[in-house]
Design an enzyme around this catalytic site. Structure first.
Site, PDB file in Angstrom:
ATOM      1  N   GLU A 190       9.764   0.746  10.792  1.00 49.01           N
ATOM      2  CA  GLU A 190      10.693   1.673  10.504  1.00 49.01           C
ATOM      3  C   GLU A 190       9.972   3.082  10.627  1.00 49.01           C
ATOM      4  OE1 GLU A 190      13.637   1.094   9.708  1.00 49.01           O
ATOM      5  OE2 GLU A 190      13.959  -1.003   9.153  1.00 49.01           O
ATOM      6  N   LYS A 232       0.763  -1.141   0.078  1.00 48.98           N
ATOM      7  CA  LYS A 232       0.031  -0.049   0.076  1.00 48.98           C
ATOM      8  C   LYS A 232       0.769   1.144  -0.059  1.00 48.98           C
ATOM      9  CE  LYS A 232      -1.827   2.893   2.456  1.00 48.98           C
ATOM     10  NZ  LYS A 232      -1.552   4.152   2.027  1.00 48.98           N
ATOM     11  N   GLU A 283       9.941  15.456  15.567  1.00 51.71           N
ATOM     12  CA  GLU A 283      10.631  15.408  14.078  1.00 51.71           C
ATOM     13  C   GLU A 283       9.800  16.372  13.134  1.00 51.71           C
ATOM     14  OE1 GLU A 283       9.378  11.725  11.986  1.00 51.71           O
ATOM     15  OE2 GLU A 283      11.229  11.677  11.116  1.00 51.71           O
ATOM     16  N   CYS A 338      13.949  10.525   7.208  1.00 46.50           N
ATOM     17  CA  CYS A 338      13.922   9.914   8.453  1.00 46.50           C
ATOM     18  C   CYS A 338      15.172  10.000   9.117  1.00 46.50           C
ATOM     19  CB  CYS A 338      13.578   8.251   8.487  1.00 46.50           C
ATOM     20  SG  CYS A 338      14.331   7.460   7.517  1.00 46.50           S
TER      21      CYS A 338
END
Ligand code: NAD
Length: 487
Positions: A251, A177, A385, A285
Site C-alpha cells: 500500500e 513493526k 508526492e 496517501c
C-alpha cells in the site's frame, strides 16, 4: 496502559515484554512541542528472529482454533480498543501530531476493523468444483502462517488494525513493526492484546527504524508481508520478498486528482478538496493533492479554497485545532523543500508557502496551509508526492484534457470528480486510473467495508473490505476419488 514519559518501552514478543538485544533506545517526541514522550527500544535482526520464532510457534495452535472462537477473541481486541479509546487517541495525537478529533476517528475505525473481520472468521468458505461423477473436488482456504506487517507514521494504530485484523481471523500470527516516530499506540496495543486474551505469540510488536523493517521483510521464516509506506521502501521490500518468494501486499503513495467540472457544486467541491488536503496536515496517501479545475470556475475555486486555507486554526494536536504539525524534522525539511521547488517552477503561490512562526510554533514542525495555482503537469510539485498541506491547482478546458492530466502520474491510488451530471460522472470514473474513485465527495481510504489499494505504482493487493482477507489465505484444492469400482 497510558504511555508515561519517564519510561523505557521494550519489545512485545511471545506475550512478554522483552528487552531489545542491544539495549538501544530512540526518544519519540511530540512534533508540536518537541516534548519527549517515551524512549522506545531499537530492535535488531536478532530480535526480529525472536519475534518471528514466537509467531511461528504460536501459529499451529492459533490456526487450529475454531474460527468462531478466533472471531470472538479478535472482537475482544476491538472492544478493548473501544474501552481505552480516549487514552489511545490522546497518545496518537501527541505522538503523531494530528488533531485530537482526527485521532479519535482513527481509533474508532481501528476498533471497527476488529469488529468487522471478527464477524468474517466463520465465513471464510471454500467451494466445490464440479468434475466427473466419481470425484468430489473441494477448495479450502488456509492461512499462510506468519505475517510480517510494516506500518508508516501517518495513521499508526489505524493501519496496524487494518492489516492485522484480517490476518488474525484468517488464522495467521503476526509480527508488527511500527514506524520509528509513532510507535506508542502499537505499544499500548500490546497491553490490550493481553487484556483481550490474544494467546501469547499470536501478536508480536518490534519497534525501531529501517534496519528491523529490512530484517523483517528479508526474513526466511515470514510467509506473507504487508507493507504500507512510500514507493521506494515498497520497492526494497518487494525485492527482498522476491529472494524468499514471499507474497506481498503493498500500500504505497498517491498523487491524487480531484477534477472539478464546470457544473460542479463549487461550495461542496471546495469543502471536500480543502478537507482532503489539509486533514492530517496533508500526510495522507489518499489526500486531494491535485485539484484539476475547469477554466470557467478556476478563479473562483482558487479564491474560495484560499479563504478556507487562511481560516484554518493550526496548533498542538491535543488542543484539537483544524491542522497540526508535520510528524518529524526530516519530513518538515522535505515539505519546505517542495514548497521552494514550486516557487522555483513558477507556480503561483496563492497562500502559505513557509513555516509558521510565533511562540506557539517555535518548537514544532508547523507549515502554513499552502496553495499553488497555475501548476502544470510537467512540474515536480504536480508529479511527486509532497505529503504535506500543499494543494496544487491546475486549469483545464476540455474533459479529455482533465482526464489526461489526472492520469499523467506514476500513481493510481484515489481520484475523484465533482459534477452534477450523473452520466458524465460515471463515464469519467471509468477513465480515471485509480483504484478508488469518488463522485462529489472525498472519502480518503474509503470505509472499513470497502476494498482499498493502488493501481500503477500505488501498490499491489487490496486492504479493507472482504477482499483484504484474500491476502491472508491460500487456496488448497482437495480431490477425492468416489469410484466404488476401484479399491
Ligand atoms: P516509509 O516507506 O519511509 O516507511 C514505512 C515503514 O517502513 C516504516 O515503518 C519504516 O521504518 C519502514 N522501513 C524503512 N525502510 C525500510 C526498509 N528498507 N525495509 C523495510 N522497512 C523499512 O514511509 P513513511 O514515510 O513512513 O510513510 C509515508 C508513505 O506511506 C507515503 O508515501 C504514503 O503515501 C504511504 N502510505 C500509503 C498508504 C496506503 O494505504 N496506500 C497509507 C498510508 C501511507
Amino acid at each position: 496502559m497510558a504511555i508515561t514519559t519517564d519510561e523505557r518501552y521494550q519489545l512485545f514478543i511471545g506475550g512478554e515484554t522483552v528487552r531489545a538485544s542491544e539495549d538501544e533506545y530512540t526518544t519519540t517526541r511530540n512534533p508540536a512541542t518537541g516534548e519527549p514522550l517515551a524512549q522506545v527500544a531499537e530492535a535488531t535482526a536478532d530480535d526480529i528472529d525472536d519475534a518471528v520464532a514466537a509467531a511461528r510457534s504460536a501459529f499451529p495452535a492459533w490456526r487450529k482454533r475454531d474460527p468462531v472462537e478466533r472471531g470472538r477473541i479478535v472482537r475482544e481486541l476491538g472492544a478493548a480498543i473501544r474501552e481505552h479509546a480516549a487514552t489511545l487517541a490522546d497518545t496518537e495525537s501527541r505522538d503523531q501530531g494530528k488533531p485530537l478529533s482526527q485521532a479519535r476517528d482513527d481509533i474508532d475505525q481501528a476498533a471497527r476493523f476488529f469488529e468487522y473481520y471478527a464477524g468474517a472468521a466463520d465465513k471464510l468458505e471454500g467451494e466445490s468444483v464440479p468434475l466427473t461423477r466419481d470425484k468430489l473436488d473441494l477448495t479450502v482456504r488456509e492461512p499462510y502462517g506468519v505475517s510480517g506487517q510494516i506500518i508508516p507514521w501517518n495513521f499508526p494504530l489505524n493501519l496496524t488494525a487494518r492489516g492485522i485484523a484480517p490476518a488474525l481471523v484468517a488464522g495467521n500470527t503476526v509480527v508488527i513493526k511500527p514506524a520509528p516516530t509513532t510507535p506508542l499506540t502499537a505499544l499500548e496495543l500490546a497491553d490490550l492484546c493481553e487484556e483481550a486474551g490474544i494467546p501469547d505469540g499470536v501478536v508480536n510488536i518490534v519497534t525501531g527504524g529501517a534496519a528491523p523493517g529490512a530484517a523483517l521483510s528479508a526474513h526466511e521464516d515470514i510467509d506473507q508481508l504487508t507493507f504500507t509506506g512510500s514507493v521506494p521502501t515498497g520497492e526494497a521490500v518487494m525485492k527482498s520478498a522476491a529472494e524468499t518468494i514471499t507474497p506481498v501486499t503493498l500500500e504505497l503513495g498517491g498523487k491524487n486528482p480531484a477534477i472539478v467540472m464546470p457544473d460542479a457544486n463549487l461550495d461542496e467541491a471546495v469543502e471536500w478538496i480543502t478537507d482532503g488536503i489539509f486533514t492530517n496536515c496533508g500526510q495522507t496517501c489518499s489526500a486531494t493533492d491535485r485539484a484539476i479545475v475547469h477554466e470557467s470556475v478556476y478563479e473562483e475555486f482558487i479564491e474560495r479554497a484560499t479563504e478556507v486555507a487562511e481560516s484554518l486554526r493550526v496548533g498542538v494536536g491535543t488542543d484539537d485545532p483544524d491542522m497540526g504539525p508535520l510528524n518529524h524534522a526530516e519530513h518538515f525539511v522535505t515539505v519546505l523543500d517542495y514548497i521552494e521547488v514550486g516557487k522555483a517552477e513558477d507556480a503561483t503561490l496563492e497562500t502559505g508557502g513557509k513555516e509558521l512562526t510565533g511562540e506557539q510554533y517555535d518548537d514544532g514542525y508547523f507549515v502554513e496551509p499552502t496553495i499553488f495555482s497555475d501548476v502544470t503537469t510537467d512540474m515536480r510539485i504536480a508529479q511527486e508526492e509532497i505529503f504535506g498541506p500543499v494543494l496544487t491547482v491546475m486549469p483545464f478546458s476540455e474533459r479529455e484534457e482533465a482526464i489526461d492530466i489526472a492520469n499523467d502520474v506514476e500513481f493510481g491510488l484515489t481520484g475523484g470528480v465533482f459534477t452534477e451530471n450523473v452520466k458524465q460522472a460515471l463515464s469519467m470514473v471509468r477513465d480515471i486510473e485509480a483504484a478508488n474513485v469518488y463522485v462529489n465527495e472525498w472519502r480518503f481510504g474509503g470505509s472499513v467495508e470497502t476494498p482499498f489499494g493502488g493501481m500503477k505504482k500505488s501498490g499491489i493487493g487490496r486492504e479493507k473490505g472482504m477482499e483484504a482477507v484474500d491476502s491472508y489465505l491460500e487456496t488448497k484444492n482437495i480431490c477425492i476419488n468416489l469410484d466404488e469400482e476401484r479399491s
